[in-house]
Every structure is written in structure tokens, then in C-alpha cells.
Motif scaffolding. Sequence first.
Motif, PDB file in Angstrom:
ATOM      1  N   LEU A   3       0.840  -1.199   0.000  1.00 15.07           N
ATOM      2  CA  LEU A   3       0.000   0.000   0.000  1.00 15.07           C
ATOM      3  C   LEU A   3       0.876   1.251   0.000  1.00 15.07           C
ATOM      4  CD1 LEU A   3      -2.706  -1.118   2.599  1.00 15.07           C
ATOM      5  CD2 LEU A   3      -2.891  -1.066   0.102  1.00 15.07           C
ATOM      6  N   PRO A   4       0.330   2.407  -0.377  1.00 17.15           N
ATOM      7  CA  PRO A   4       1.121   3.651  -0.355  1.00 17.15           C
ATOM      8  C   PRO A   4       1.672   3.938   1.038  1.00 17.15           C
ATOM      9  CG  PRO A   4      -0.969   4.006  -1.478  1.00 17.15           C
ATOM     10  CD  PRO A   4      -1.025   2.633  -0.875  1.00 17.15           C
ATOM     11  N   GLU A   5       2.725   4.744   1.105  1.00 16.98           N
ATOM     12  CA  GLU A   5       3.406   5.001   2.368  1.00 16.98           C
ATOM     13  C   GLU A   5       2.517   5.658   3.408  1.00 16.98           C
ATOM     14  OE1 GLU A   5       6.318   8.255   2.731  1.00 16.98           O
ATOM     15  OE2 GLU A   5       5.860   8.702   0.643  1.00 16.98           O
ATOM     16  N   GLY A   6       1.452   6.311   3.005  1.00 15.99           N
ATOM     17  CA  GLY A   6       0.553   6.961   3.952  1.00 15.99           C
ATOM     18  C   GLY A   6      -0.397   6.018   4.658  1.00 15.99           C
ATOM     19  N   ILE A   7      -0.419   4.745   4.254  1.00 18.18           N
ATOM     20  CA  ILE A   7      -1.311   3.766   4.883  1.00 18.18           C
ATOM     21  C   ILE A   7      -0.462   2.764   5.648  1.00 18.18           C
ATOM     22  CG2 ILE A   7      -3.078   2.010   4.529  1.00 18.18           C
ATOM     23  CD1 ILE A   7      -3.737   3.396   1.851  1.00 18.18           C
ATOM     24  N   ARG A   8      -0.695   2.689   6.945  1.00 17.68           N
ATOM     25  CA  ARG A   8       0.028   1.737   7.785  1.00 17.68           C
ATOM     26  C   ARG A   8      -0.922   0.585   8.111  1.00 17.68           C
ATOM     27  NH1 ARG A   8       1.960   3.854  13.296  1.00 17.68           N
ATOM     28  NH2 ARG A   8       2.994   5.303  11.919  1.00 17.68           N
ATOM     29  N   PRO A   9      -0.645  -0.618   7.558  1.00 18.90           N
ATOM     30  CA  PRO A   9      -1.545  -1.745   7.819  1.00 18.90           C
ATOM     31  C   PRO A   9      -1.434  -2.229   9.259  1.00 18.90           C
ATOM     32  CG  PRO A   9       0.312  -2.459   6.485  1.00 18.90           C
ATOM     33  CD  PRO A   9       0.447  -0.981   6.667  1.00 18.90           C
TER      34      PRO A   9
END
Length: 163
Positions: free
Chosen positions: A106-112
Amino acid sequence: MNELTQLRDAVLRALQRGGLQAEPAFPEHWAPDGTTPLATVSLGAADGKNLAFCGYLGQLEDAAGRIREVYGKRLEGTITLELRARRAGDCRQACETASAILLGGLPEGIRPGELSWEGLVWERETELFLRRGSLRCEALFLAQEPEDGSEFLDFMLKGVFET
């Protein structure tokens, strides 16, 4: 574009780049053809919070040397997926692909956070195999003072936002 839509669209693009057919959940006209696995994506509960005092993160010097104000907010939410396929094996394979993407693509702005999947079931209405999943995550959104000094318009998902 609101933050929830940005988050959903970023997940859709990541799944599509990873080779899965993916669409938003609840489209006006949708009928799975069953020839390839299909992932539908929606957002469950979400809770937003400002980062720092009133969201103010500080100043950033742009490429032209101009100082611009930066604000941020964090959104905690649940991304829900439904994977459908004609064959059980295809549905399981799509689940493995989706899991790899959700936890590492996922893009860096989304932390799973926590990813969970329900068991594989046969859906009588569509005559397809179905596997539902959900991913708890945090998303970081930034707003930056526009170059012309006008008002802030929108927060953009980090990693999609160009500084």
C-alpha cells in the motif's frame, strides 16, 4: 475528495497494480462475470484525529525555497474486502495475493494493522465462491499551504501527495 474516498481508491489501485481485478463495493451496476477473481473494496468504521496541536506539523521549504505551512491528520479505519471467484482455488489464490498487497504494497501513507479473513463460502445468489476480509489500518493525510498563498482546500493521502 474526502479522506475515506482517497483511502478506498488507494487500496483499489494497489490491488489492481498487484494483478487483481478490483472495484468499489456497491456500484450502481455490478455483476461479476466469474471468469477472473474480483475484489470489491469498501470502508467500515473510521475515526479521524488531528496530528499535533490543531493539526499543525510545521513548515516545509519547497523546491523554489518558499516556506509553506503543513498540517496533518490521522484516520484509523477498517478496509473491507470481498473476493469472489468461480473456483475455490482461484478465490484462495486471490486471497493470498490480496493479503500480500494489503500488508506490504500500500502507499506510504497507509500503515496496515490486523488483517483477518473469514472462511471460504459458496454464495448461492451469485453462484461464486466468496471470501470476506478486513484490514485495520491508519492513514496519514497532509495539507500544505498552496503556492499562491490561498486557503487550504483538502488533505491528501501521504504518498499520493506531492510535496
